[in-house]
Write a protein that holds these residues in place. Structure first.
Motif, PDB file in Angstrom:
ATOM      1  N   GLY A 232      -5.798  -5.965   2.587  1.00  0.00           N
ATOM      2  CA  GLY A 232      -5.354  -7.348   2.435  1.00  0.00           C
ATOM      3  C   GLY A 232      -5.597  -7.944   1.065  1.00  0.00           C
ATOM      4  N   GLY A 233      -5.962  -7.152   0.096  1.00  0.00           N
ATOM      5  CA  GLY A 233      -6.177  -7.668  -1.265  1.00  0.00           C
ATOM      6  C   GLY A 233      -4.868  -8.067  -1.909  1.00  0.00           C
ATOM      7  N   GLY A 234      -4.915  -9.072  -2.754  1.00  0.00           N
ATOM      8  CA  GLY A 234      -3.725  -9.565  -3.431  1.00  0.00           C
ATOM      9  C   GLY A 234      -3.282  -8.623  -4.547  1.00  0.00           C
ATOM     10  N   VAL A 235      -2.157  -8.966  -5.142  1.00  0.00           N
ATOM     11  CA  VAL A 235      -1.582  -8.137  -6.196  1.00  0.00           C
ATOM     12  C   VAL A 235      -2.545  -8.016  -7.374  1.00  0.00           C
ATOM     13  CG1 VAL A 235       0.309  -7.969  -7.855  1.00  0.00           C
ATOM     14  CG2 VAL A 235       0.774  -8.723  -5.524  1.00  0.00           C
ATOM     15  N   VAL A 236      -3.189  -9.121  -7.749  1.00  0.00           N
ATOM     16  CA  VAL A 236      -4.121  -9.089  -8.872  1.00  0.00           C
ATOM     17  C   VAL A 236      -5.289  -8.162  -8.554  1.00  0.00           C
ATOM     18  CG1 VAL A 236      -5.719 -10.475 -10.259  1.00  0.00           C
ATOM     19  CG2 VAL A 236      -3.477 -11.406  -9.657  1.00  0.00           C
ATOM     20  N   ALA A 237      -5.829  -8.231  -7.350  1.00  0.00           N
ATOM     21  CA  ALA A 237      -6.944  -7.357  -6.942  1.00  0.00           C
ATOM     22  C   ALA A 237      -6.498  -5.893  -6.944  1.00  0.00           C
ATOM     23  CB  ALA A 237      -7.455  -7.761  -5.564  1.00  0.00           C
ATOM     24  N   GLN A 238      -5.295  -5.640  -6.489  1.00  0.00           N
ATOM     25  CA  GLN A 238      -4.787  -4.269  -6.456  1.00  0.00           C
ATOM     26  C   GLN A 238      -4.683  -3.689  -7.867  1.00  0.00           C
ATOM     27  OE1 GLN A 238      -1.075  -4.181  -4.239  1.00  0.00           O
ATOM     28  NE2 GLN A 238      -1.882  -5.727  -2.817  1.00  0.00           N
TER      29      GLN A 238
ATOM     30  N   PHE B 123      -6.878  -0.655  -9.494  1.00  0.00           N
ATOM     31  CA  PHE B 123      -6.201   0.493 -10.109  1.00  0.00           C
ATOM     32  C   PHE B 123      -6.718   0.731 -11.531  1.00  0.00           C
ATOM     33  CE2 PHE B 123      -2.726   1.907 -12.920  1.00  0.00           C
ATOM     34  CZ  PHE B 123      -2.553   3.190 -12.428  1.00  0.00           C
ATOM     35  N   VAL B 124      -6.758  -0.321 -12.322  1.00  0.00           N
ATOM     36  CA  VAL B 124      -7.184  -0.188 -13.719  1.00  0.00           C
ATOM     37  C   VAL B 124      -8.653   0.203 -13.805  1.00  0.00           C
ATOM     38  CG1 VAL B 124      -7.573  -1.474 -15.867  1.00  0.00           C
ATOM     39  CG2 VAL B 124      -5.415  -1.743 -14.619  1.00  0.00           C
ATOM     40  N   ILE B 125      -9.508  -0.453 -13.045  1.00  0.00           N
ATOM     41  CA  ILE B 125     -10.955  -0.180 -13.114  1.00  0.00           C
ATOM     42  C   ILE B 125     -11.261   1.244 -12.675  1.00  0.00           C
ATOM     43  CG2 ILE B 125     -13.193  -0.777 -12.102  1.00  0.00           C
ATOM     44  CD1 ILE B 125     -12.211  -3.728 -12.127  1.00  0.00           C
TER      45      ILE B 125
ATOM     46  N   TRP C 279       0.828  -1.214   0.000  1.00  0.00           N
ATOM     47  CA  TRP C 279       0.000   0.000   0.000  1.00  0.00           C
ATOM     48  C   TRP C 279       0.862   1.263   0.000  1.00  0.00           C
ATOM     49  CZ3 TRP C 279       0.107   3.520   3.998  1.00  0.00           C
ATOM     50  CH2 TRP C 279       0.669   3.101   5.197  1.00  0.00           C
ATOM     51  N   VAL C 280       2.057   1.178   0.601  1.00  0.00           N
ATOM     52  CA  VAL C 280       2.975   2.317   0.601  1.00  0.00           C
ATOM     53  C   VAL C 280       3.484   2.569  -0.821  1.00  0.00           C
ATOM     54  CG1 VAL C 280       5.166   3.205   1.491  1.00  0.00           C
ATOM     55  CG2 VAL C 280       3.629   1.920   2.995  1.00  0.00           C
ATOM     56  N   TRP C 281       3.791   1.498  -1.544  1.00  0.00           N
ATOM     57  CA  TRP C 281       4.242   1.647  -2.929  1.00  0.00           C
ATOM     58  C   TRP C 281       3.146   2.301  -3.787  1.00  0.00           C
ATOM     59  CZ3 TRP C 281       9.024   1.839  -3.988  1.00  0.00           C
ATOM     60  CH2 TRP C 281       9.953   1.046  -3.300  1.00  0.00           C
ATOM     61  N   TRP C 282       1.898   1.906  -3.552  1.00  0.00           N
ATOM     62  CA  TRP C 282       0.791   2.513  -4.307  1.00  0.00           C
ATOM     63  C   TRP C 282       0.671   4.006  -3.982  1.00  0.00           C
ATOM     64  CZ3 TRP C 282      -1.127   0.699  -8.520  1.00  0.00           C
ATOM     65  CH2 TRP C 282      -1.197  -0.671  -8.735  1.00  0.00           C
TER      66      TRP C 282
ATOM     67  N   ALA D 107      -6.028   1.479  -5.150  1.00  0.00           N
ATOM     68  CA  ALA D 107      -5.239   0.244  -5.070  1.00  0.00           C
ATOM     69  C   ALA D 107      -4.514   0.161  -3.729  1.00  0.00           C
ATOM     70  CB  ALA D 107      -4.237   0.188  -6.221  1.00  0.00           C
ATOM     71  N   ALA D 108      -4.056   1.303  -3.204  1.00  0.00           N
ATOM     72  CA  ALA D 108      -3.410   1.310  -1.887  1.00  0.00           C
ATOM     73  C   ALA D 108      -4.390   0.881  -0.805  1.00  0.00           C
ATOM     74  CB  ALA D 108      -2.852   2.699  -1.591  1.00  0.00           C
ATOM     75  N   ILE D 109      -5.623   1.355  -0.916  1.00  0.00           N
ATOM     76  CA  ILE D 109      -6.651   0.945   0.062  1.00  0.00           C
ATOM     77  C   ILE D 109      -6.907  -0.556  -0.049  1.00  0.00           C
ATOM     78  CG2 ILE D 109      -9.099   1.188   0.643  1.00  0.00           C
ATOM     79  CD1 ILE D 109      -8.809   4.168  -0.190  1.00  0.00           C
ATOM     80  N   THR D 110      -6.955  -1.057  -1.278  1.00  0.00           N
ATOM     81  CA  THR D 110      -7.150  -2.495  -1.486  1.00  0.00           C
ATOM     82  C   THR D 110      -6.003  -3.279  -0.862  1.00  0.00           C
ATOM     83  OG1 THR D 110      -8.316  -2.042  -3.559  1.00  0.00           O
ATOM     84  CG2 THR D 110      -7.498  -4.277  -3.250  1.00  0.00           C
ATOM     85  N   ALA D 111      -4.771  -2.806  -1.053  1.00  0.00           N
ATOM     86  CA  ALA D 111      -3.606  -3.481  -0.467  1.00  0.00           C
ATOM     87  C   ALA D 111      -3.653  -3.424   1.052  1.00  0.00           C
ATOM     88  CB  ALA D 111      -2.323  -2.847  -0.979  1.00  0.00           C
TER      89      ALA D 111
END
Length: 142
Positions: free
Chosen positions: A45-51, A55-57, A6-9, A38-42
């Motif tokens: 606890g969301g996985g990389v694919v979910a993140q 982000f894309v959506i 989430w920090v990277w996002w 995407a940071a909120i998703t991370a």
């Protein structure tokens, strides 16, 4: 050093915010909002694919929805007329007889040379006329 995703996002969101400020391209801001989502998703606890999907959506949805609305609003803004364009369509008072060859009017607090649009029509002092166009330093009235 082990940094959470989430920090990277958030770093990416800040990185996308910099060109937004420098170039005034709103698309960068929409991508930055996608990175925050995407940071909120991370963080949740969301996985990389979910993140990446979030982000894309979010980014694509913002571009698809917000950009056309912004373009419509930009196109609907009233244009501020200035100079000669601001005088067209205004009313004026005849000071000296105006006909097809010349005369004088008071337009926007200034005295202008004028001529009538139709050479056969004349206007007497005190009459109200409308400015049709400005031809050099002469107002064409009717």
């Amino acid at each position: 050093m082990n940094i959470d995703a989430w920090v990277w996002w958030l770093i990416g969101a800040v990185g996308l915010g910099i060109p937004l400020v420098l170039t005034a391209m709103p698309e960068f801001g929409m991508f930055a909002v996608g990175a925050v989502a995407a940071a909120i998703t991370a963080a949740l606890g969301g996985g990389v694919v979910a993140q990446v999907l979030v982000f894309v959506i979010v980014s694509v949805a913002l571009i698809a929805v917000v950009r056309p609305i912004a373009n419509r609003h930009r196109d609907q803004r009233p244009q501020h007329r200035s100079g000669i364009d601001a005088l067209k369509g205004r009313s004026a008072v005849v000071l000296e007889r105006v006909d097809g060859t010349g005369g004088r009017i008071k337009l926007a607090g200034e005295i202008w040379s004028a001529r009538s649009l139709d050479a056969d029509i004349s206007f007497e002092p005190g009459q109200q006329v409308d400015v049709v166009e400005i031809d050099g330093a002469t107002a064409v009235v009717m």
